[in-house]
Motif scaffolding. Sequence first.
Motif, mmCIF file in Angstrom:
data_model
loop_
_atom_site.group_PDB
_atom_site.id
_atom_site.type_symbol
_atom_site.label_atom_id
_atom_site.label_comp_id
_atom_site.label_asym_id
_atom_site.label_seq_id
_atom_site.Cartn_x
_atom_site.Cartn_y
_atom_site.Cartn_z
ATOM 1 N N VAL A 1 -15.434 22.608 53.744
ATOM 2 C CA VAL A 1 -14.161 22.450 53.978
ATOM 3 C C VAL A 1 -13.258 22.110 53.880
ATOM 4 N N VAL A 2 -13.613 20.775 53.520
ATOM 5 C CA VAL A 2 -12.681 19.872 53.283
ATOM 6 C C VAL A 2 -11.963 19.477 51.624
ATOM 7 N N SER A 3 -12.565 20.458 50.610
ATOM 8 C CA SER A 3 -12.452 20.084 49.271
ATOM 9 C C SER A 3 -11.886 21.880 49.368
ATOM 10 N N TRP A 4 -11.907 22.471 49.681
ATOM 11 C CA TRP A 4 -10.841 23.429 49.677
ATOM 12 C C TRP A 4 -9.566 23.853 50.333
ATOM 13 N N LYS A 5 -9.253 22.799 51.080
ATOM 14 C CA LYS A 5 -8.223 22.529 51.829
ATOM 15 C C LYS A 5 -7.975 21.700 51.983
ATOM 16 N N PRO A 6 -8.303 20.057 51.674
ATOM 17 C CA PRO A 6 -8.246 18.809 51.944
ATOM 18 C C PRO A 6 -6.928 18.615 53.277
ATOM 19 N N GLU A 7 -5.505 19.326 53.734
ATOM 20 C CA GLU A 7 -4.468 19.279 54.694
ATOM 21 C C GLU A 7 -4.843 19.751 55.678
ATOM 22 N N LEU A 8 -6.154 20.128 55.485
ATOM 23 C CA LEU A 8 -6.908 20.922 57.387
ATOM 24 C C LEU A 8 -7.454 19.038 58.005
ATOM 25 N N LEU A 9 -7.185 18.404 57.308
ATOM 26 C CA LEU A 9 -7.850 17.088 57.846
ATOM 27 C C LEU A 9 -6.540 16.625 59.134
ATOM 28 N N LEU A 10 -4.898 17.339 58.309
ATOM 29 C CA LEU A 10 -3.913 16.690 58.675
ATOM 30 C C LEU A 10 -3.631 17.533 60.448
ATOM 31 N N SER A 11 -4.675 18.226 59.964
ATOM 32 C CA SER A 11 -4.155 19.780 61.660
ATOM 33 C C SER A 11 -4.250 18.909 62.668
ATOM 34 N N ASP A 12 -3.293 19.344 63.698
ATOM 35 C CA ASP A 12 -3.108 18.682 64.964
ATOM 36 C C ASP A 12 -4.619 19.543 66.049
ATOM 37 N N VAL A 13 -5.224 18.873 66.134
ATOM 38 C CA VAL A 13 -7.450 19.459 67.087
ATOM 39 C C VAL A 13 -6.382 20.452 67.796
ATOM 40 N N ASP A 14 -5.903 20.327 68.704
ATOM 41 C CA ASP A 14 -5.684 20.809 70.495
ATOM 42 C C ASP A 14 -4.588 21.589 69.942
ATOM 43 N N ALA A 15 -4.299 21.868 69.060
ATOM 44 C CA ALA A 15 -2.809 22.970 68.844
ATOM 45 C C ALA A 15 -3.850 23.945 67.670
ATOM 46 N N THR A 16 -4.017 23.353 66.551
ATOM 47 C CA THR A 16 -4.761 24.481 65.932
ATOM 48 C C THR A 16 -6.002 24.719 65.798
ATOM 49 N N LEU A 17 -6.981 23.555 65.600
ATOM 50 C CA LEU A 17 -8.172 23.681 65.371
ATOM 51 C C LEU A 17 -9.674 24.142 66.636
ATOM 52 N N ASP A 18 -8.680 23.585 67.334
ATOM 53 C CA ASP A 18 -10.150 24.184 68.248
ATOM 54 C C ASP A 18 -10.011 25.552 69.081
ATOM 55 N N PRO A 19 -8.325 25.819 69.417
ATOM 56 C CA PRO A 19 -8.375 27.451 69.538
ATOM 57 C C PRO A 19 -8.790 28.542 69.298
ATOM 58 N N LYS A 20 -9.168 27.533 67.780
ATOM 59 C CA LYS A 20 -9.504 29.043 66.165
ATOM 60 C C LYS A 20 -10.976 28.868 66.977
ATOM 61 N N PHE A 21 -12.106 27.897 67.117
ATOM 62 C CA PHE A 21 -12.591 28.166 67.491
ATOM 63 C C PHE A 21 -13.615 28.791 68.587
ATOM 64 N N ARG A 22 -12.655 28.239 69.367
ATOM 65 C CA ARG A 22 -12.235 28.820 71.119
ATOM 66 C C ARG A 22 -12.834 30.442 70.693
ATOM 67 N N ALA A 23 -12.250 30.797 69.396
ATOM 68 C CA ALA A 23 -11.266 32.285 69.950
ATOM 69 C C ALA A 23 -12.484 33.329 68.982
ATOM 70 N N VAL A 24 -13.360 32.537 67.512
ATOM 71 C CA VAL A 24 -14.886 33.172 67.547
ATOM 72 C C VAL A 24 -16.221 33.036 68.557
ATOM 73 N N ARG A 25 -16.040 31.974 69.467
ATOM 74 C CA ARG A 25 -16.672 31.834 69.892
ATOM 75 C C ARG A 25 -16.629 32.467 70.958
ATOM 76 N N ALA A 26 -15.644 33.279 71.740
ATOM 77 C CA ALA A 26 -15.606 34.223 72.494
ATOM 78 C C ALA A 26 -15.648 35.807 72.669
ATOM 79 N N LEU A 27 -16.359 35.622 71.082
ATOM 80 C CA LEU A 27 -16.578 37.178 70.192
ATOM 81 C C LEU A 27 -18.098 37.343 70.793
ATOM 82 N N GLY A 28 -18.826 35.922 71.309
ATOM 83 C CA GLY A 28 -19.915 36.508 71.242
ATOM 84 C C GLY A 28 -20.453 35.288 70.410
#
Length: 341
Positions: A52-79
Amino acid sequence: MVQYLVSKCGLSPAAAAKAAPRFAHLDSASRPDAALAFLRSQGLTRAQVREVVSWKPELLLSDVDATLDPKFRAVRALGLGRADVARLFALYPPALTYGIHTNLLPRVLFWIDFLGSAKLLMKWLAKTWLLRYSVDALLRNLSTLRSLGVQQSRITTTVRMQPTLITQTPARFQKLVGRVEACGVPPSSGMYMWAFFALHNVSEGSFRAKKAAVVGAAGCTEEEFDAMFRRAPCLVFVPAALLRRKVEFLMAEAGCDATHIVTNPVLLTLSLGKRMAPRCRVVEALRSRGVGIGKKANLGSVMRYPEDKFVERYVLRYKEEVPELLELYPPRLCKGSSQTR
């Protein structure tokens, strides 16, 4: 920051040095620490974090609550399970930059629905980045096939075998449709999608070379080759030189004429060394011992017999009278037989 990226993220020194300037404005590592902690909390292994970091190091600058966590939750909601979600983002890191409702969910849902399961989506993501293609582009290609009258069930079966059939640009997709049409395969034919599949994997130059090989060896016309392709599209997966050898073998050793080969193109898809030549030797051995098995021209039909039928009818039935049959057609070739006597 170079040392941080190497020790914490597993990047190589060269990759870390290249990425480090993007973090030059940071006063502390609190945000990268939070992003890394979150990714690990979601089940990503060290190797997956590195991807993940090799592809786009800037992802380490993402806001966990606003950016990363919602995406993981959204995909988990698909089952999808926790491990599958982690693997999805590791296999296709760009998904972490997608808008949830504009790109991420529509693309994941499209492929789960079309392929039939999240498991198959994971299988194909490991081979190709299916999620990079917009749903609109995929639907346009599917619409093209449906507008031609191709049955949905046939489209689904073939695309599940190779999803990249519909990930081409509309222009390339239309060109492929034109190639299938030029071979005279009607969209209503059960072979249409197999022809589409074959030509997707065989370049125009390779197709011409294979046509020339068969036409030259069999003495048939190009139109007759196209008719062969319509009956057995998979014959174009055979190398041109091998196609020529198979035609020559069938005509010289099996007694088949060009008409028989043209009307039975599946013969050219059979293995020369493991099927055609051994079966020909069996038939010749039986004939030399006076066993009545039909005319030589029927060898072409004998080649097409299912393995069990051939072994039962030509090997096991006569093995006492002609014991060398088991040498000519050894047990490894008889493993499909229902009898082992």
